[in-house]
Enzyme design. Structure first.
Site: not given
Ligand code: DCM
Ligand code: DCM
Ligand code: ZN
Ligand code: ZN
Ligand code: DCM
Length: 268
Positions: A1, A126, A149, A60, A116, A45, A153, A6, A120, A48
């Protein structure tokens, strides 16, 4: 998300935890406000993307190697690699929180991860390997180019709520909380806690992953990926996805509340 999802999960959880749990986590997170969970819900987020936090990027998600829309399903042995996955991460950081000898810095980090990752694991993409959880499926949403995705999200939740600020999240959480207490989710909410077992975080969270992954076949890609590639998803697709996203955010918040209650009670 994205941040909206989140933070909403976190506010829903704040609305259901016991007073002792609130006191316990407000102290751990050094935040005495109502936003003590929401305030740290997106920390993982940002972390990472840092050198120190790179190791946590695989935590995640879990890349289920199933075959949607024909066959959905998650298998821990098949889908959680040595680098880790969201199911393993929930296990690891929950176990850390139950260790009375853990230092305050690691305890604080473990809490932020658990808050978190329980969010997710409820996002269907995810729990799916196909096209890197939909990241490589290019689509448009209200005429803006994005990927599938990101649509799940962020684009769909933000269109539904009309923003992504912390007050937007609090407002959405208030509505979902009412739906759980007296509205559309009232009859089902207790069943969302079935099988929850603090001594077996893998089985517990694998059930959550399995349940979310079923929506990949039912709602995310009901006619396969070729039916969405290059398509505009802000119309009928959006309308079909909204009830699933609301349900999954509500479930995540309600389950996070119980999980934190169990942790605060020390597994007793
Ligand atoms: N995101 C972030 N910081 C960054 C780039 C992207 O916080 N430098 C955010 C954008 C998406 C979120 O991460 O809203 C996706 O992560 P996940 O779905 O794993 O929580
Ligand atoms: N993500 C996922 N599955 C994967 C790779 C990434 O669910 N195999 C998620 C993590 C973040 C978003 O997708 O929410 C973007 O990831 P990234 O910034 O690593 O491309
Ligand atoms: Zn996440
Ligand atoms: Zn995501
Ligand atoms: N963000 C979001 N939805 C948007 C734009 C941003 O959830 N439409 C999130 C992603 C990052 C944070 O807000 O976590 C800051 O984003 P940015 O640096 O793009 O302003």
């Amino acid at each position: 998300w994205g941040s909206l999802g989140h933070e909403t999960v976190a506010y829903v959880a704040s609305n259901f935890v016991s007073p002792d749990t609130q006191t316990f986590f407000q102290a751990m997170l050094h935040n005495q406000t109502n936003s003590y969970l929401a305030g740290v819900a997106t920390w993982a987020d940002s972390f990472r993307y840092t050198d120190a936090g790179k190791f946590s990027a695989p935590f995640h998600f879990i890349d289920a190697e199933d075959d949607p829309p024909t066959l959905c399903g998650v298998k821990y042995s098949r889908d959680c690699p040595v680098e880790g996955c969201v199911v393993g991460a929930i296990q690891n950081y929950t176990t850390q929180l139950l260790d009375p000898d853990l230092d305050a810095v690691n305890r604080n980090m473990a809490a932020k991860f658990v808050i978190h990752f329980i969010g997710d694991i409820h996002q269907p993409l995810h729990d799916e390997n196909l096209e890197r959880g939909g990241n490589s499926i290019l689509v448009t949403f209200d005429n803006v180019q994005t990927n599938l995705h990101h649509v799940w999200d962020s684009n769909i939740p933000e269109k539904l709520i009309g923003g992504y600020s912390l007050p937007d999240a609090e407002r959405w959480a208030t509505a979902l909380t009412t739906a759980i207490k007296t509205g559309v989710y009232k009859a089902d909410a207790e069943s969302w806690l079935e099988g929850i077992d603090l001594r077996d975080p893998v089985s517990t969270s694998l059930k959550w992953a399995e349940e979310a992954n079923q929506f990949v076949c039912q709602t995310v890609l009901p006619e396969g990926k070729d039916a969405v590639v290059g398509k505009e998803l802000g119309g009928a697709y959006y309308e079909a996805a909204v009830p699933v996203i609301e349900l999954q955010v509500a479930r995540a918040g309600y389950r996070l509340a119980r999980w934190l209650d169990l942790i605060a009670a020390g597994g007793k």
